[in-house]
Design an enzyme around this catalytic site. Structure first.
Site, mmCIF file in Angstrom:
data_model
loop_
_atom_site.group_PDB
_atom_site.id
_atom_site.type_symbol
_atom_site.label_atom_id
_atom_site.label_comp_id
_atom_site.label_asym_id
_atom_site.label_seq_id
_atom_site.Cartn_x
_atom_site.Cartn_y
_atom_site.Cartn_z
ATOM 1 N N GLY A 216 0.826 -1.202 0.000
ATOM 2 C CA GLY A 216 0.000 0.000 0.000
ATOM 3 C C GLY A 216 0.855 1.245 0.000
ATOM 4 N N PRO A 218 2.401 4.938 0.995
ATOM 5 C CA PRO A 218 2.890 5.435 2.282
ATOM 6 C C PRO A 218 1.761 6.062 3.090
ATOM 7 C CG PRO A 218 4.250 6.253 0.474
ATOM 8 C CD PRO A 218 3.109 5.532 -0.146
ATOM 9 N N GLY A 219 1.796 5.832 4.381
ATOM 10 C CA GLY A 219 0.832 6.495 5.254
ATOM 11 C C GLY A 219 -0.517 5.816 5.349
ATOM 12 N N GLY A 221 -1.044 3.091 6.913
ATOM 13 C CA GLY A 221 -1.173 2.427 8.209
ATOM 14 C C GLY A 221 -0.549 1.043 8.266
ATOM 15 N N LYS A 222 0.407 0.770 7.391
ATOM 16 C CA LYS A 222 1.016 -0.565 7.375
ATOM 17 C C LYS A 222 1.831 -0.811 8.640
ATOM 18 C CE LYS A 222 2.980 0.350 3.393
ATOM 19 N NZ LYS A 222 2.361 1.670 3.185
ATOM 20 N N THR A 223 2.632 0.171 9.015
ATOM 21 C CA THR A 223 3.419 0.031 10.241
ATOM 22 C C THR A 223 2.499 -0.109 11.445
ATOM 23 O OG1 THR A 223 4.985 1.531 9.202
ATOM 24 C CG2 THR A 223 5.336 1.038 11.521
ATOM 25 N N HIS A 437 -8.696 35.022 -13.746
ATOM 26 C CA HIS A 437 -8.292 33.632 -13.944
ATOM 27 C C HIS A 437 -9.118 32.705 -13.045
ATOM 28 C CE1 HIS A 437 -5.065 30.523 -14.754
ATOM 29 N NE2 HIS A 437 -5.654 30.011 -13.678
ATOM 30 N N GLU A 438 -9.173 33.041 -11.761
ATOM 31 C CA GLU A 438 -9.888 32.170 -10.823
ATOM 32 C C GLU A 438 -11.385 32.184 -11.081
ATOM 33 O OE1 GLU A 438 -8.315 30.040 -9.311
ATOM 34 O OE2 GLU A 438 -6.337 30.945 -9.512
HETATM 35 P P1 ADP Z 1 2.760 3.315 6.574
HETATM 36 O O1 ADP Z 1 3.555 2.366 7.371
HETATM 37 O O2 ADP Z 1 1.717 2.660 5.722
HETATM 38 O O3 ADP Z 1 3.567 4.294 5.787
HETATM 39 P P2 ADP Z 1 2.043 4.293 9.156
HETATM 40 O O4 ADP Z 1 1.509 3.078 9.775
HETATM 41 O O5 ADP Z 1 3.443 4.654 9.500
HETATM 42 O O6 ADP Z 1 1.912 4.230 7.576
HETATM 43 O O7 ADP Z 1 1.072 5.513 9.476
HETATM 44 C C1 ADP Z 1 1.534 6.686 10.077
HETATM 45 C C2 ADP Z 1 0.524 7.233 11.060
HETATM 46 O O8 ADP Z 1 -0.687 7.597 10.398
HETATM 47 C C3 ADP Z 1 0.107 6.226 12.087
HETATM 48 O O9 ADP Z 1 0.975 6.218 13.173
HETATM 49 C C4 ADP Z 1 -1.282 6.712 12.463
HETATM 50 O O10 ADP Z 1 -1.230 7.762 13.403
HETATM 51 C C5 ADP Z 1 -1.814 7.264 11.176
HETATM 52 N N1 ADP Z 1 -2.600 6.263 10.448
HETATM 53 C C6 ADP Z 1 -2.300 5.746 9.230
HETATM 54 N N2 ADP Z 1 -3.244 4.851 8.860
HETATM 55 C C7 ADP Z 1 -4.131 4.777 9.864
HETATM 56 C C8 ADP Z 1 -5.318 4.024 10.065
HETATM 57 N N3 ADP Z 1 -5.776 3.168 9.156
HETATM 58 N N4 ADP Z 1 -5.995 4.201 11.226
HETATM 59 C C9 ADP Z 1 -5.559 5.078 12.140
HETATM 60 N N5 ADP Z 1 -4.446 5.806 12.015
HETATM 61 C C10 ADP Z 1 -3.727 5.686 10.882
HETATM 62 ZN ZN ZN Z 2 -5.775 28.084 -12.937
#
Ligand code: ADP
Ligand code: ZN
Length: 634
Positions: A216, A218-219, A221-223, A437-438
């Protein structure tokens, strides 16, 4: 945010220089004060006798006593009748056997002779000071090396390889802390049972998986998920990042893997988490410049370790990546990472429950609607949502409010997605042009049937050179399903060209600005995808490009050239056709609504930000607006 890394590097570099010189200076000062002067210099004021005079005095019976320092070749001579506190006189001796002759003469003349062995105390003192000097120099040199090494890629840190993985005895994370990725959670619930009561599985002859691969962005929630597994099962959590294996010296990564698994075996049952496994696990022999020995050795070691422990040894390896396409197939073979769990970006529901998790410890005004926040944040990862609420909390504190309000969350969203807001520009022709523009974008958003709902339009500049922006609320059905209709795409392209079209209509073709370059990039991308991926052009429903031809560091070294030159120019013509048709459409619509556009620009120049409902209300007074927006008029 823009300059830090080169600036930081430079300052570290110069500080290293100062510290090193400083250290050397300190070394020298120490040297000067601590090194005792040799006795010859220390007693320089005393009179000196030549050897000849000394012999004469002996013969004349004027010498009372002599202390011989053979090691240094000096005789300390006390003459008859010298004051008791007067220092002895010194005589430089000749080296070697002639001293025996001297001693014989002294004895013959009844002089007290004392033989001092200075090679003990004196030489020792010299040795001590010299080694002190050496130590200081070596220390200084080491410091210097360490500093430069840490700048130049950790050449020296291989000795500390053991410290490179982290171990948490208790992660303190439970499944309840992980929200919005229910399928992944369900799949992994089983792993907790493996760890807690393996006998349930081994009793019926089931093989417990050794490795789980979380896939998945980054971010997502894999870790967090891996930690939750450890937390739920109550086992230790070992973690290391794949990028930390990639070191300067061949063999370091492999030894780190060995260390890691040795420790893990001692603490089994446990979880071993390898983040960014693609850094080591990329297909061997791929990538530019051929293979990387170090990476291959590390990967081989990892495979060996995973093959080495029995299925029920209680170690479960969880690895995370967002690039499963480049992973070496050996990693995915049965008995290794044969379980793969996809961790997607959260949908609306997922975002809502992630927001709920992170809102638990925040003070919020009662009227706050997390549903609205979840609707406003499609494409946000869990980490970005957590960050959003944190930013909003910081803003709340900065504004000295008791509890976080919707305003703070809205501001935090803009801050994250667009940039820091800056002070508004003073009235100028440039500001007027930005306003047109906007308004071009915003008016088309409101007039076109298939476009998204306008949220706001503003000419308050943001960091990163953004002079204003038009924001619409994404249609969650479309975002979550990922299915876009041709109508939606065409309207989207038309809206994106609205800024450029307004500039051209009002100020003339020659006065259009470079401010539309981002819009035009977007238009080209969308139009090209319509032609080459979605079959939405006269060229018909043919996929003319594979989805992943951007992958050039992994398996596909070069993007395959799938179309002939003739077809490529046909594609270009189609893309251009779409863009020009949409531009014409945008210009025509704006021309037809010129009076309305001028009025909206005046309103925007006066207020700097106009929100969607208000905007629609103004538009409705002049013309018809699509039915779906009628309900959303202020
Ligand atoms: P990854 O390892 O996928 O890059 P992380 O697990 O490090 O992402 O996520 C970083 C932080 O974002 C977590 O410590 C948490 O605070 C928040 N977060 C990410 N995904 C979730 C989730 N599904 N539920 C709750 N918090 C989440
Ligand atoms: Zn524009």
């Amino acid at each position: 945010m823009t300059i830090p890394s080169p600036g930081k590097q430079a300052s570290v570099g110069s500080r290293t220089g100062i510290t090193a010189t400083g250290l050397m200076t300190v070394g020298w000062v120490l040297l000067q004060t601590l090194m005792p002067l040799p006795p010859a210099l220390a007693q320089a004021e005393t009179e000196e006798l030549t050897y000849g005079q000394f012999l004469q005095r002996i013969e004349q019976g004027q010498v009372e006593s002599v202390a011989l320092d053979e090691a240094r070749g000096i005789a300390y001579v006390t003459l008859d009748g010298a004051a008791a506190d007067a220092p002895p006189q010194q005589v430089a001796l000749f080296a070697g056997e002639r001293n025996a002759e001297l001693i014989r003469r002294l004895r013959a003349n009844d002089v007290d002779v004392e033989i001092r062995d200075s090679s003990g105390s004196g030489a020792l003192a010299w040795l001590a000071t010299n080694s002190l000097l050496a130590l200081i120099l070596i220390f200084g040199l080491l410091m210097l090396l360490r500093r430069s090494a840490s700048g130049a890629g950790n050449a020296m840190s291989f000795g500390k390889s053991k410290a490179r993985f982290q171990m948490e005895a208790k992660t303190g994370v439970v499944f309840d802390d992980v929200a919005g990725i229910e399928e992944a959670k369900e799949e992994l619930q089983e792993v907790v049972t493996f760890l807690k009561s393996p006998e349930k599985f081994t009793a019926i002859g089931a093989r417990i998986p050794k490795g789980v691969l979380l896939i998945g962005q980054p971010g997502t929630g894999k870790t967090l998920l891996a930690k939750a597994i450890a937390g739920e099962a109550g086992v230790p959590f070992f973690s290391i990042s794949g990028s930390e294996f990639v070191e300067m010296f061949v063999g370091v990564g492999a030894s780190r893997v060995r260390d890691l698994f040795r420790k893990a075996k001692e603490s089994a049952p446990c979880i071993v988490f390898i983040d960014e496994i693609d850094a080591v696990g990329r297909q061997r022999g791929a990538g530019i410049g051929g293979g990387n020995d170090e990476r291959e050795q590390t990967l081989n070691q990892l495979l060996t370790e995973m093959d080495g422990f029995e299925g029920n040894s209680g170690i479960i390896v969880i690895a995370a990546t967002n690039r499963v396409d480049v992973l070496d197939l050996a990693l995915l073979r049965p008995g290794r990472f044969d379980r793969q769990v996809v961790v997607d970006l959260p949908t609306y529901k997922g975002r809502l429950s992630i927001l709920e998790v992170h809102a638990r410890n925040k003070k919020m005004e009662s009227g706050i609607s997390l549903e609205a926040v979840a609707r406003r944040t499609p494409g946000f990862s869990g980490a970005e949502l957590a960050n959003l609420l944190n930013e909003a909390a910081i803003l709340t504190a900065r504004r000295r409010k008791e509890a976080m309000g919707m305003v703070e969350i809205e501001d935090a969203i803009d801050r994250i997605t667009i940039g820091l807001s800056l002070t508004p520009l003073l009235d100028s022709s440039r500001k007027r042009m930005t306003a047109y523009h906007e308004i071009g974008h915003a008016l088309l958003t409101t007039l076109l049937t298939h476009s998204d709902e306008l949220n706001k339009v503003t000419i308050i500049p943001r960091s990163g050179g953004i002079e204003g922006f038009t924001q619409s609320l994404p249609n969650e059905d479309i975002i979550d399903s990922g299915l876009y209709t041709r109508n939606w795409l065409v309207d989207r392209i038309t809206v994106a060209l609205g800024g450029f079209a307004a500039e051209a209509e009002v100020f003339g073709d020659d006065e259009t600005s470079t401010g539309a370059s981002g819009d035009i990039q977007q238009v080209s991308n969308l139009a090209r995808q319509m032609v080459t991926l979605y079959g939405m052009s006269e060229l018909g429903p043919v996929a003319l490009e594979s989805m992943d031809n951007q992958v050039f560091l992994g398996r596909n070294l070069m993007p395959r050239n799938e179309v002939s030159e003739e077809m490529a120019s046909k594609i270009d013509a189609q893309v251009r056709g779409i863009a020009l048709t949409c531009l014409n459409r945008a210009r025509t619509l704006l021309r037809e609504h010129r009076v309305l556009m001028d009025h909206l620009v005046d309103v925007l120049l006066e207020r700097e930000t106009v929100d969607g409902e208000e905007f629609r209300e103004i538009v409705r007074q002049y013309t018809q607006i699509p039915e779906k927006f009628l309900a959303k008029v202020g």
